[in-house]
Write a protein that holds these residues in place. Structure first.
Motif, mmCIF file in Angstrom:
data_model
loop_
_atom_site.group_PDB
_atom_site.id
_atom_site.type_symbol
_atom_site.label_atom_id
_atom_site.label_comp_id
_atom_site.label_asym_id
_atom_site.label_seq_id
_atom_site.Cartn_x
_atom_site.Cartn_y
_atom_site.Cartn_z
ATOM 1 N N ARG A 166 -1.375 -4.256 7.156
ATOM 2 C CA ARG A 166 -2.363 -3.724 8.103
ATOM 3 C C ARG A 166 -3.441 -2.941 7.374
ATOM 4 O O ARG A 166 -4.614 -2.976 7.762
ATOM 5 N N VAL A 167 -3.060 -2.223 6.331
ATOM 6 C CA VAL A 167 -4.032 -1.458 5.558
ATOM 7 C C VAL A 167 -5.036 -2.389 4.891
ATOM 8 O O VAL A 167 -6.246 -2.120 4.860
ATOM 9 N N VAL A 168 -4.536 -3.518 4.363
ATOM 10 C CA VAL A 168 -5.412 -4.461 3.676
ATOM 11 C C VAL A 168 -6.274 -5.251 4.662
ATOM 12 O O VAL A 168 -7.475 -5.482 4.420
ATOM 13 N N ALA A 169 -5.670 -5.645 5.781
ATOM 14 C CA ALA A 169 -6.364 -6.524 6.719
ATOM 15 C C ALA A 169 -7.223 -5.782 7.722
ATOM 16 O O ALA A 169 -8.153 -6.371 8.286
ATOM 17 N N TYR A 182 -1.189 8.281 12.215
ATOM 18 C CA TYR A 182 0.142 8.797 11.885
ATOM 19 C C TYR A 182 1.076 7.705 11.368
ATOM 20 O O TYR A 182 2.092 8.013 10.747
ATOM 21 N N ASN A 183 0.731 6.440 11.601
ATOM 22 C CA ASN A 183 1.445 5.368 10.900
ATOM 23 C C ASN A 183 1.233 5.483 9.390
ATOM 24 O O ASN A 183 2.178 5.339 8.599
ATOM 25 N N VAL A 184 0.000 5.737 9.001
ATOM 26 C CA VAL A 184 -0.315 5.863 7.574
ATOM 27 C C VAL A 184 0.309 7.141 7.003
ATOM 28 O O VAL A 184 0.831 7.136 5.879
ATOM 29 N N ILE A 192 -8.511 5.030 6.911
ATOM 30 C CA ILE A 192 -7.586 6.163 7.084
ATOM 31 C C ILE A 192 -6.821 6.432 5.788
ATOM 32 O O ILE A 192 -6.662 7.582 5.362
ATOM 33 N N LEU A 193 -6.346 5.357 5.140
ATOM 34 C CA LEU A 193 -5.607 5.518 3.888
ATOM 35 C C LEU A 193 -6.477 6.146 2.815
ATOM 36 O O LEU A 193 -6.021 7.017 2.055
ATOM 37 N N THR A 194 -7.724 5.739 2.739
ATOM 38 C CA THR A 194 -8.642 6.315 1.753
ATOM 39 C C THR A 194 -8.821 7.808 1.985
ATOM 40 O O THR A 194 -8.837 8.608 1.036
#
Length: 264
Positions: free
Chosen positions: A28-31, A234-236, A38-40
């Motif tokens: 999901r982070v990649v796609a 909050y998933n990340v 959010i991850l960044t």
């Protein structure tokens, strides 16, 4: 008597499930651009989380060892003072201790320093100069040192008394007995619960977010409040903490197996 099966021989189905969940979230982070954004943003808090955990745990381990030795001292004053500290601190919730150190102990410490600095001719400092991150580190150190002290005490008491007496007969000093005889053997008993405390501190480091320290949890809270995408954010957050705790747990389990095979 029923002998429980060895967990070391079980196929780690739980790890397969956890890995599958991790792969899905990474996909999901990649796609998904939102997940990637959010991850960044949250990745800036990883360094703060690791720094707070490592420094607080190192300080707590050192102080915990001092407390453990104090509880075993031949002087009753040291034994009672160490026991008083351990029992009182263990009874205070970590969040309460964190707030107390941040807003009571911290300003009092600054006031005490200024009182000393005034007599020595140094410039006084302001309460805001004592960073909230270091107040959080001190709070975690104080809280965890009480629990780690009990871990060290149990490990030190597990060493056979006969070996200590033999070391005394050989003329070894107290420090050399501790360094060469007691602690190396106690470490095998100490390591598993000490590793558990380290993993617990990684999770409890998220409490520093209540002070506004920019760790993973705080950045997640700020990000979710800005984009209103609480589920994704909050998933990340959960993924980052899980990666750290699960990988460390696997590393510690591997180290335990290696130590058991080396020192059966």
């Amino acid at each position: 008597m029923i002998t429980p099966p060895s967990q070391d021989k079980d196929f780690p189905y739980w790890l397969v499930l956890a890995g599958g969940l991790g792969v899905y979230l990474m996909y999901r982070v990649v796609a998904d651009d939102l997940y990637a954004q959010i991850l960044t943003t949250l990745s800036r808090g990883i360094g703060v989380t690791i720094f707070v955990t490592l420094v607080a745990f190192a300080m707590a381990s050192f102080f915990g060892l001092v407390l453990a030795v104090g509880t075993m001292s031949r002087f009753i004053v040291f034994r009672q003072l160490a026991r008083f500290y351990i029992e009182i601190i263990r009874g205070i919730p970590m969040i309460v201790l964190l707030l107390y150190v941040a807003f009571v102990f911290g300003p009092a410490l600054v006031h005490f320093w200024n009182w000393i600095a005034e007599g020595l001719g140094f410039d006084p400092i302001r309460t805001r100069d004592f960073s909230l991150m270091w107040r959080a580190i001190i709070a975690l150190m104080i809280g965890y040192s009480a629990f780690i002290a009990e871990v060290f005490r149990a490990g030190l008491l597990s060493v056979d008394e006969g070996q200590i007496e033999a070391a005394k007969a050989l003329g070894l000093s107290g420090w050399h007995r501790f360094r060469h005889i007691v602690f190396p053997q106690a470490f095998r008993t100490i390591m598993p619960p000490l590793g558990n405390d380290f993993i617990a501190m990684i999770k409890d480091s998220s409490l520093v977010s209540v002070l506004g320290v920019s760790d993973i949890a705080q950045l997640g809270k700020v990000t979710a409040a800005g984009n209103f995408r609480y589920f994704e954010t909050y998933n990340v957050v959960a993924l980052l903490y899980l990666v750290m705790t699960v990988s460390l747990s696997l590393l510690l389990r591997r180290l335990e197996r290696k130590m058991r095979s080396k020192y059966p």
